[in-house]
Design an enzyme around this catalytic site. Sequence first.
Site, PDB file in Angstrom:
ATOM      1  N   SER A   2      -5.118  -6.354   7.627  1.00 51.87           N
ATOM      2  CA  SER A   2      -5.127  -5.672   6.325  1.00 51.87           C
ATOM      3  C   SER A   2      -4.611  -6.555   5.202  1.00 51.87           C
ATOM      4  CB  SER A   2      -4.267  -4.404   6.384  1.00 51.87           C
ATOM      5  OG  SER A   2      -4.801  -3.509   7.323  1.00 51.87           O
ATOM      6  N   HIS A  58       6.108   0.339   3.637  1.00 54.37           N
ATOM      7  CA  HIS A  58       5.680  -1.065   3.526  1.00 54.37           C
ATOM      8  C   HIS A  58       5.126  -1.349   2.150  1.00 54.37           C
ATOM      9  CE1 HIS A  58       1.072  -0.895   4.231  1.00 54.37           C
ATOM     10  NE2 HIS A  58       1.481   0.301   3.849  1.00 54.37           N
ATOM     11  N   GLN A 115      -1.613  -1.631  13.713  1.00 53.65           N
ATOM     12  CA  GLN A 115      -1.985  -2.962  14.178  1.00 53.65           C
ATOM     13  C   GLN A 115      -0.779  -3.582  14.887  1.00 53.65           C
ATOM     14  OE1 GLN A 115      -4.367  -5.339  11.303  1.00 53.65           O
ATOM     15  NE2 GLN A 115      -4.276  -3.484  10.049  1.00 53.65           N
ATOM     16  N   CYS A 159      -1.792  -0.581  -0.714  1.00 51.38           N
ATOM     17  CA  CYS A 159      -2.045   0.534   0.205  1.00 51.38           C
ATOM     18  C   CYS A 159      -1.925   1.849  -0.568  1.00 51.38           C
ATOM     19  CB  CYS A 159      -1.032   0.501   1.348  1.00 51.38           C
ATOM     20  SG  CYS A 159      -1.250   1.829   2.558  1.00 51.38           S
ATOM     21  N   HIS A 197       2.350  -7.994   4.653  1.00 48.59           N
ATOM     22  CA  HIS A 197       3.228  -6.848   4.443  1.00 48.59           C
ATOM     23  C   HIS A 197       4.697  -7.264   4.385  1.00 48.59           C
ATOM     24  CE1 HIS A 197       0.081  -4.104   6.275  1.00 48.59           C
ATOM     25  NE2 HIS A 197      -0.187  -5.231   6.909  1.00 48.59           N
TER      26      HIS A 197
END
Length: 158
Positions: free
Chosen positions: A149, A49, A126, A108, A152
């Site tokens: 977060s 991702h 998630q 990330c 994505h």
Amino acid sequence: MSSERLPEGWEKRESKSRPGQFYYFNHATGTSHWEAPKHDDVPQVRCSHILVKHRESRRPSSWREDQIVISKEEAYDIIRELQNLIRLSDEGVGGESFESIAQRRSDCSSAKRSGDLGFFKRGEMQAAFENVGFSLKVGEMSGPVETDSGIHLIKRLA
């Protein structure tokens, strides 16, 4: 083919090299086995991702920036721009590969692995991320996906 009940993601196939003999293929991992899978064999997927965090993300900092201050709307704009670059690369008309962008631009720590998160099962990510990851075909990239977060792009690897 028999109507035996297999765990989700598994398929019974007849061997081409051994007619009359069957093997079991797992669509999520791309692996095959001669033995029937047990029902406790949980389907897994492997995804990479690109994450763009924003100031409302649950942890608005990353390896790239100590404090992320962009808005959620700006994060969406960035992710759409990156998505377009990847599409151009996939079409062979410029752009940049998913893996290269993940290394340079993802917020990330998986950026050092080109965004590769490895294999995961249901319940380990998630919900929005997991649902998209399991719904993609191998090699397919998602559109923008919002989680706590950030925003994505997800690419299914296996």
